[in-house]
Design a protein around this motif. Structure first.
Motif, PDB file in Angstrom:
ATOM      1  N   LYS A   1     105.285  -0.929  64.174  1.00 23.79           N
ATOM      2  CA  LYS A   1     104.926  -0.698  65.567  1.00 23.79           C
ATOM      3  C   LYS A   1     103.983   0.501  65.625  1.00 23.79           C
TER       4      LYS A   1
ATOM      5  N   GLU B   1     102.697  -5.031  65.472  1.00 27.85           N
ATOM      6  CA  GLU B   1     102.898  -4.750  66.895  1.00 27.85           C
ATOM      7  C   GLU B   1     102.208  -3.430  67.244  1.00 27.85           C
TER       8      GLU B   1
ATOM      9  N   LEU C   1     110.947   3.611  69.673  1.00 26.02           N
ATOM     10  CA  LEU C   1     110.316   3.681  68.357  1.00 26.02           C
ATOM     11  C   LEU C   1     111.082   4.665  67.477  1.00 26.02           C
TER      12      LEU C   1
ATOM     13  N   TYR D   1     100.788  -0.640  70.694  1.00 27.64           N
ATOM     14  CA  TYR D   1     100.935  -0.231  72.090  1.00 27.64           C
ATOM     15  C   TYR D   1      99.684   0.483  72.583  1.00 27.64           C
TER      16      TYR D   1
ATOM     17  N   ASN E   1     110.133   2.231  61.982  1.00 23.89           N
ATOM     18  CA  ASN E   1     109.044   1.332  62.381  1.00 23.89           C
ATOM     19  C   ASN E   1     107.846   2.029  63.035  1.00 23.89           C
TER      20      ASN E   1
ATOM     21  N   ARG F   1     102.545  -3.283  75.485  1.00 20.09           N
ATOM     22  CA  ARG F   1     102.876  -3.758  74.144  1.00 20.09           C
ATOM     23  C   ARG F   1     102.138  -5.056  73.848  1.00 20.09           C
TER      24      ARG F   1
ATOM     25  N   ASN G   1     105.232  -8.394  68.547  1.00 18.70           N
ATOM     26  CA  ASN G   1     106.661  -8.123  68.413  1.00 18.70           C
ATOM     27  C   ASN G   1     107.003  -8.115  66.922  1.00 18.70           C
TER      28      ASN G   1
END
Length: 348
Positions: free
Chosen positions: A73, A101, A140, A103, A144, A65, A68
């Motif tokens: 996301k 954010e 998730l 990943y 988001n 990640r 934040n």
């Protein structure tokens, strides 16, 4: 003694100063929230290894990640199959500045994740279930969760949306068509004809002999195809020097075939053109004018999904996140923030 004008101005100046401090504090708080780690216990820099259940047992996949933000996301699905997260490193220069954010994620069989030898694992439906398990582990939700798939990752993102779109807030299909037969046709009828006839004839002769390990094959493809349609930067960024040698060639060849110049593996007949209208979530399709994929087809895809937006990078190729960043990232960021604000289609 202060004049009447000055006395009247002092309260106003004090109010403006207070508002300025509040704005600065608010901005600072947002920045500190983005960089604040939600981890407890031993902090890992955002790295999380997730166990994935498969028909062949449980294996581990690697995620990391960055940032934040509870509202935005983005899970990144890399290309290949058998590629890795490294070609997404350019996102670090753009997403954090916009409080998005995201990943990194190496799919099973790729780079930092486990590399099982069972060839039955390399099937698209199995990869879809892997993504769903990763989503659940990362927490998730449709409040988001944006899913971005590049190249093969675009196939995977499409398949995930067709089965699990109830979990998505937004979908981004980057540099991937909705039909592999059409992709092969575009390579044959458009891209191949852009090569010098002698070069193409030698490439086809090597392919006819199934002599893909011949160094001459890549010697021909690198300047005449990869540097024209995969990444047009010269020299290629360091990320390419690290990503390509780490590719899982077994998975790649089995599913894609031995080259990006057309497709001949398990994905050769993959075709979801007729199913695009089933995708309801806000969807962005991204293509490059010099892509290995047909940019007109990728524009068309945005008209077939219920809530589509199209972005074509005029100077970009298959890796537009590298060779056309001035168009790729502003468009991508505008789409994500537009969906976050409640927009659904034609956002750019």
């Amino acid at each position: 003694m202060l004049s009447a004008t000055i006395r009247l101005a002092l309260p106003l100046l004090s109010l403006l100063a207070l508002l300025g401090c509040q704005q600065t504090t608010s901005s600072t708080n947002e920045a500190s929230t983005y960089t604040q780690s939600p981890e407890t216990g031993v902090r890992t820099g955002g790295v999380r290894v997730i166990p994935i259940k498969t028909p062949s047992g449980t294996f581990n996949v690697w995620t990391k990640r960055v940032g934040n933000n509870p509202r935005m996301k983005v899970l990144l699905l890399h290309g290949g199959p058998g590629g890795n997260h490294v070609l997404f490193e350019s996102f670090e220069s753009y997403f954090p500045a916009e409080d998005i954010e995201f990943y990194y994620y190496d799919q099973l069989g790729s780079l930092n994740s486990d590399h099982p030898a069972d060839s039955t694992l390399w099937q698209t439906p199995r990869f879809v279930e892997e993504v769903e398990q990763v989503r659940q582990a990362l927490g998730l939700t449709n409040d988001n969760f944006y899913l971005l798939g590049h190249s093969w990752g675009g196939i995977l993102a499409t398949e995930y949306a067709l089965k699990y779109q109830q979990h998505l807030k937004g979908l981004i299909i980057s540099n991937m068509m909705s039909s592999c037969p059409e992709y092969g046709k575009y390579a044959e009828e458009v891209l191949a004809k852009q090569m010098a006839p002698k070069v193409l004839a030698e490439i086809r002769a090597i392919e006819a002999r199934n002599d893909f390990a011949n160094p001459r094959y890549m010697e021909l493809l690198t300047p005449n195809f990869y540097q024209q349609h995969v990444c047009r930067l010269k020299p290629w960024p360091n990320a390419f020097d690290r990503a390509f040698p780490q590719m899982n060639s077994t998975v790649y060849t089995l599913m894609q075939g031995p080259s990006e110049f057309g497709i001949s593996g398990r994905l050769a007949k993959w075709d979801r053109r007729a199913d695009l209208p089933k995708i309801n979530v806000p969807t962005l399709t991204i293509g490059g004018a010099h892509d290995t994929m047909d940019p007109k087809h990728m524009q068309w895809m945005a008209t077939q999904v219920k809530n589509g937006t199209s972005l074509t990078c005029p100077d970009g190729s298959h890796c537009s996140m590298w060779d056309d960043q001035p168009h790729y990232f502003p468009g991508l960021i505008k789409f994500i923030k537009g969906v976050d604000a409640g927009q659904t289609k034609n956002i750019l």
